[in-house]
Write an enzyme that holds these catalytic residues in place. Structure first.
Site, PDB file in Angstrom:
ATOM      1  N   ASP A  60       0.880  -1.160   0.000  1.00  0.00           N
ATOM      2  CA  ASP A  60       0.000   0.000   0.000  1.00  0.00           C
ATOM      3  C   ASP A  60       0.926   1.222   0.000  1.00  0.00           C
ATOM      4  O   ASP A  60       2.110   1.109   0.303  1.00  0.00           O
ATOM      5  CB  ASP A  60      -0.879  -0.026   1.248  1.00  0.00           C
ATOM      6  CG  ASP A  60      -1.730   1.229   1.376  1.00  0.00           C
ATOM      7  OD1 ASP A  60      -2.356   1.616   0.382  1.00  0.00           O
ATOM      8  OD2 ASP A  60      -1.736   1.820   2.470  1.00  0.00           O
TER       9      ASP A  60
ATOM     10  N   ASP B 270      -6.995  -1.734   4.060  1.00  0.00           N
ATOM     11  CA  ASP B 270      -6.122  -2.816   3.611  1.00  0.00           C
ATOM     12  C   ASP B 270      -6.542  -4.177   4.154  1.00  0.00           C
ATOM     13  O   ASP B 270      -5.974  -5.198   3.764  1.00  0.00           O
ATOM     14  CB  ASP B 270      -4.674  -2.533   4.034  1.00  0.00           C
ATOM     15  CG  ASP B 270      -4.117  -1.274   3.381  1.00  0.00           C
ATOM     16  OD1 ASP B 270      -4.417  -1.057   2.198  1.00  0.00           O
ATOM     17  OD2 ASP B 270      -3.408  -0.519   4.054  1.00  0.00           O
TER      18      ASP B 270
ATOM     19  N   ASP C 181      -1.332  -0.839   6.067  1.00  0.00           N
ATOM     20  CA  ASP C 181      -1.455  -0.265   7.411  1.00  0.00           C
ATOM     21  C   ASP C 181      -2.860   0.150   7.796  1.00  0.00           C
ATOM     22  O   ASP C 181      -3.141   0.361   8.970  1.00  0.00           O
ATOM     23  CB  ASP C 181      -0.540   0.962   7.543  1.00  0.00           C
ATOM     24  CG  ASP C 181      -1.145   2.199   6.896  1.00  0.00           C
ATOM     25  OD1 ASP C 181      -1.595   2.088   5.736  1.00  0.00           O
ATOM     26  OD2 ASP C 181      -1.178   3.250   7.542  1.00  0.00           O
TER      27      ASP C 181
END
Length: 383
Positions: free
Chosen positions: A98, A287, A283
């Site tokens: 990410d 996600d 994080d």
């Protein structure tokens, strides 16, 4: 993590079960044969066979190595929370990141506000009020402003990967990207700013631009991961050009922006169907779906609780370089486990014939079995 057995350990246990069964049958045959040849030696030969071929080393081969690896990784800031992690890390082909809060610091700063109608200060207060309970990095940026006298929000709701909604004085407000807040596609941004819109009853009130900072260790990290043979991919929900510029800066193999949480999970699933073994590093709450889809999911310690609960491992102190150490330790652990299993199997096969023929007394068989187990333990400690 140690309560969950990885596939390799389960296979070793199954093999040990069959091995024990085979040894018991063989011991009965040895006892019967010696009873016919020399009844006085039958019991000693049988005991020697049982002791010499005890599968202690075989059963220790995997768990001792995994325990040593788990301890080593924890020292490096990589906390393993699932049993399959080390085995899967050694098999990994892709590592997916990410962007916000992972390869970047996630400490967004509000750099611009454009107000279309009403008071700019009031628009900022409404946006901050909508974000006040969120764990998203955008919320962090608003909280840093330390605003007071924010309006009271009713029916506050978070749409994962889209934005926030709430009622103020009977009016419905939305805060998020253009499609969510305004019901229309936003023109492609050419800059790196993360832009969100504030609307009231689908009418644009203002937009806010945020700037993020790349983690200093990210460039070195990507280089080292590629050296280890991993394909690097960036998946982001950011609708600006930031994901693509960051991917170019870090030399990441592939990058995709403007993705919803399910889009990320679908991408991972597509790669898995092609035979890829995927590591995912993220994080945020957004996600969680893709972390759950991946073979190995890794959450940042500074990230959302849901991401950490979904993940198989946590990066303590957000030390990205621990990812390289984790991959190296996993590969070394895999080699050591195979060495241990090979040693245990070869030892048992070599010692069996002389023990059955009466050349190995029980006391010597016990010493040999102990030394074999110690060899496996000390070999595992090389991790």
């Amino acid at each position: 993590a140690l309560a969950e057995k990885p596939e390799l350990a389960e296979q070793a246990d199954k093999f040990a079960h069959w091995f024990i069964f085979s040894i018991l049958i063989l011991s009965m045959i040895v006892y019967g044969a010696w009873s016919l040849v020399d009844p006085n030696h039958a019991l000693l030969a049988t005991i020697a066979v049982l002791v010499a071929t005890c599968p202690c080393a075989l059963s220790l081969a995997t768990p001792v190595a995994l325990t040593a690896a788990t301890h080593r990784l924890a020292q490096q800031g990589f906390l393993v929370t699932r049993g399959h992690v080390i085995n899967r890390l050694a098999q990994a082909t892709h590592i997916i990141f990410d962007k916000t809060g992972t390869l970047t610091t996630g400490e967004l700063q509000l750099v611009k506000q454009e107000t279309f109608q009403g008071d700019a200060k009031q628009a900022l207060l409404i946006a901050a009020a909508l974000e006040q309970y969120s764990e998203h990095p955008i919320a962090y940026a608003f909280k840093q402003l330390k605003l007071t006298n924010m309006p009271i929000i009713e029916q506050l709701n978070s749409e994962m990967g889209l934005g926030l909604t709430g009622i103020i004085d009977g009016k419905s407000y939305k805060l998020g990207h253009a499609q969510f807040a305004l019901g229309q596609h936003e023109p492609q941004q050419e800059d790196d700013f993360l832009r969100i819109y504030l609307s009231c009853d689908q009418q644009a009130i203002a937009y806010f631009d945020f700037k993020d900072t790349t983690r200093p260790e990210s460039i070195t990290l990507i280089k080292r991961l590629k050296t280890l043979g991993l394909k690097t991919v960036l998946l982001s929900g950011d609708r600006s050009q930031a994901p693509y510029h960051l991917a170019k800066e870090l030399a990441i193999d592939e990058a995709y922006g403007a993705l919803l949480p399910q889009d990320k999970a679908n991408y991972v699933q597509q790669q898995q169907e092609k035979g890829a073994v995927v590591i995912m590093v993220g994080d945020g709450v957004n996600d969680a779906p893709v972390l759950g889809q991946s073979h190995v999911s890794i959450a940042m310690a500074s990230g959302a609780d849901l991401a950490q609960m979904t993940a198989d491992a946590v990066l303590l102190g957000d030390r990205l370089n621990a990812l390289v150490t984790a991959n190296q330790v996993a590969n070394k652990t895999s080699r050591i486990i195979k060495q241990n299993l090979a040693w245990a199997l070869v030892y048992n096969l070599v010692v069996l014939p002389p023990a059955a023929l009466g050349y190995v007394p029980p006391w010597l068989a016990a010493i040999g079995m102990s030394l074999s187990s110690l060899f496996v333990v000390f070999n595992a400690l090389r991790v």
